[in-house]
Design a protein around this motif. Sequence first.
Motif, PDB file in Angstrom:
ATOM      1  N   ALA A 627      29.633 -21.061 -15.905  1.00  0.00           N
ATOM      2  CA  ALA A 627      29.532 -19.998 -16.909  1.00  0.00           C
ATOM      3  C   ALA A 627      28.269 -20.169 -17.753  1.00  0.00           C
ATOM      4  O   ALA A 627      27.594 -19.182 -18.087  1.00  0.00           O
ATOM      5  N   LEU A 628      27.938 -21.393 -18.098  1.00  0.00           N
ATOM      6  CA  LEU A 628      26.733 -21.637 -18.895  1.00  0.00           C
ATOM      7  C   LEU A 628      25.488 -21.152 -18.164  1.00  0.00           C
ATOM      8  O   LEU A 628      24.630 -20.475 -18.743  1.00  0.00           O
ATOM      9  N   LEU A 706      26.113 -14.382 -26.622  1.00  0.00           N
ATOM     10  CA  LEU A 706      26.124 -15.626 -27.401  1.00  0.00           C
ATOM     11  C   LEU A 706      27.549 -16.153 -27.547  1.00  0.00           C
ATOM     12  O   LEU A 706      27.801 -17.365 -27.469  1.00  0.00           O
ATOM     13  N   GLY A 707      28.493 -15.247 -27.757  1.00  0.00           N
ATOM     14  CA  GLY A 707      29.889 -15.664 -27.855  1.00  0.00           C
ATOM     15  C   GLY A 707      30.401 -16.275 -26.572  1.00  0.00           C
ATOM     16  O   GLY A 707      31.137 -17.271 -26.590  1.00  0.00           O
ATOM     17  N   VAL A 708      30.009 -15.705 -25.423  1.00  0.00           N
ATOM     18  CA  VAL A 708      30.435 -16.265 -24.138  1.00  0.00           C
ATOM     19  C   VAL A 708      29.830 -17.653 -23.937  1.00  0.00           C
ATOM     20  O   VAL A 708      30.504 -18.591 -23.487  1.00  0.00           O
ATOM     21  N   LEU A 709      28.553 -17.806 -24.270  1.00  0.00           N
ATOM     22  CA  LEU A 709      27.909 -19.118 -24.149  1.00  0.00           C
ATOM     23  C   LEU A 709      28.593 -20.152 -25.047  1.00  0.00           C
ATOM     24  O   LEU A 709      28.823 -21.301 -24.641  1.00  0.00           O
ATOM     25  N   HIS A 710      28.910 -19.748 -26.270  1.00  0.00           N
ATOM     26  CA  HIS A 710      29.572 -20.656 -27.204  1.00  0.00           C
ATOM     27  C   HIS A 710      30.926 -21.091 -26.654  1.00  0.00           C
ATOM     28  O   HIS A 710      31.294 -22.280 -26.703  1.00  0.00           O
ATOM     29  N   HIS A 711      31.677 -20.151 -26.100  1.00  0.00           N
ATOM     30  CA  HIS A 711      32.990 -20.474 -25.545  1.00  0.00           C
ATOM     31  C   HIS A 711      32.864 -21.419 -24.355  1.00  0.00           C
ATOM     32  O   HIS A 711      33.689 -22.327 -24.172  1.00  0.00           O
ATOM     33  N   ALA A 712      31.827 -21.240 -23.541  1.00  0.00           N
ATOM     34  CA  ALA A 712      31.633 -22.110 -22.381  1.00  0.00           C
ATOM     35  C   ALA A 712      31.319 -23.545 -22.811  1.00  0.00           C
ATOM     36  O   ALA A 712      31.822 -24.506 -22.227  1.00  0.00           O
TER      37      ALA A 712
END
Length: 732
Positions: A627-628, A706-712
Amino acid sequence: MRGDGGEPGTEGWVAPRGASARGHLPRHVAGLFRFQPGRPAVAAGLRTGLALGVPLAVSALLQLPQASWAGMAGLFVALVDKGGPYRTRAHAMGAMTVLGAVVGLIIALPSPFWVDVALTLCWVTACGFARSFGDTPGILGMLLANLFVVSLALPSHGPGAALMQAAYFVAGGLWSMFLGLVLWPLRPYRPARLAIATCYEELANVAEAVAGWPLEGPSRVGTWEAVQRAARMRQSLETARATLGATRQGRQEESGRGEHLLVLLEDADALSLLLTAMAEALDEAPREGACRTARTEAQRALRSLAVDLRGVVGALARGSVPGPSAWDAEGVTRLLAADGGWPEPARSQYAHVAGLLGRLREYSAVALDVASRLEERTPLPERDTQPFAPAPGHERAWWAVLGDHLTPQSVIFRHALRLGITATVATAVAEGLGLNHGYWVTITVIVVLQPYAGLTAEKGLQRVAGTLVGSVLAMGLVHVLPAKWMMLAAIVVLVCVSVSVRPLNFTVFQVLLAPALVLLAEIQSGDWQLAGVRILNTLLGGALALVGMRLLWPSPEHARFPEEVASVLRADRDYLREVARTPVPTESDLREARRKVGVALLSAEASFQRLLSEWKGPAKELEPGMALITFARRFTAAVTALAASRAWHPTSDLGPVVRYASDALEELSQALVARRVPGGLRREVPPVEGTDALARTQVSRLVRQLGVLHHAVERMPPALRASEDGVRSVPA
């Protein structure tokens, strides 16, 4: 899953090849039989066979056994020729010729056992450091290390014989260079043409993929296949950039074919930006009602664009003359003009799509025009072209590059020491046990040991499997080929075929090369039982290589992968800052910032692939890492889309968004390097009301990603957060 224009969920991804729950051994065994796409390197195989065969035939006819060194030189110099610009090939082949002769002179003098061991440690370690300068110097270093080990095992016959051996080696090297650089058609720009043709082929693949997106269902822009296509597009641009830069070195004032290729390469880079922006724009744009018709029209135009791009490929690769572009880029514009009741932000989004199509049409027309002039060499119209490759003199000095890796944190430093020590132990063991042809033990160590554990295991299996099968084949050939000339012919044929299939499957290369080397050694020594000896020595060398990788500074990929991703996030931060600058930055500045992100992404993706080969836990734990990579590339694409729209909306105030995203990306990169859970994102979302509808849509997309990256990063498994000493990766 798409919800209210949001990002696709990760549950719909297709895992990359190898990301399964299978164990290490089955994965590596399956890799033994996997053929890479492409064609056999028939010309390289023929050149290598002639480089080896002609000196061997001369040696046999004139009954000069020492002249067989010319055949070995021809083989080694041919193997170091990996294609590319003629200047680069000539340098590599010339270095192999000169240094190979010097190696023979250095170790021709008689010396005690402990001196041989010390020389092995120093020389093989130095050859391991050759990887600092790239792939071709790395291959050169490995071949020189092998040549050193073989020469060390030969009996000493005095200074006169050593000089004659060196002379034969130089003669064989010059013969191989004559075959590769002179006898075959000398077309200086052919490698650059093929490299740029690959760029346009990858661009056409991207255009076709986006043109084939279904009108319904989840987004296709975030799949692993899309990520890999984007990676191949960037890699092809980097390869073409390096190839054309090396080809034009020393020809900076010319205005002929090199200038045509330079314009085509710059055009390909601009097309890559526009295609990335187009994919983002179509993925975000609505698909209902009149929007559905507009999207269909845009995808039809992209199919026509792919046809144009493949016309450029034909001109570059085959010398065909492409026809003029005939596709219509105005379809979406006409739909917008016919219906004035389009709501926002749909109107702004499809107006942006129409603008991108217009620019794609302009750049494809330029590419076709330049490609049609290649064969006739007609002059180009006046254009403001900037050199794509770095100007001469900007390359870093070799000692500066080497100095970067003279630190225990460098992968190359650790690999070079590991290689030197393990090869020294192999030499000592072979000498101590009095093994027949004991240098095969050391050669196996040199070939098998790689900077990364997963690659070492894979190379070990390939080497052992190839030697076992190839040595059995050699045993059979010994009994069915009674005459020496038949064996020489068999050796040449095996070498030709093995080198031809090497780009497709390394195991088959080993299977065919092993009997050739065994027969070559048997002809020289008269010992017809060497196949079994080679099998035993290869098994011993493979075991020593695996022990060396395990005990000497092991550097697992999970210690490097978080730092690689952190480098990508920092490059993304710098790219966003460059895009948002006021006044709008120049195209050259944007290109360089975009290139830095692309190179960092390629390095991170290579690290992830190595991580797959080493991973021992459940495959699902690697999903955050995937994901990252995927959403770091998605974030880059979103910034690229913003850069494309800034050409029409230079007054949008992106300051709040840039500060918000920069802080978030810096926190994520620091959390990855420190192996900790990142702090939460700021609750306040940057205001976007002051900008136009298109900019608001693009900014919202950045914030969501950015939210998806943070969650990953939050979900990174404990094994990828384990504290390790910093390790510097091999540069891309």
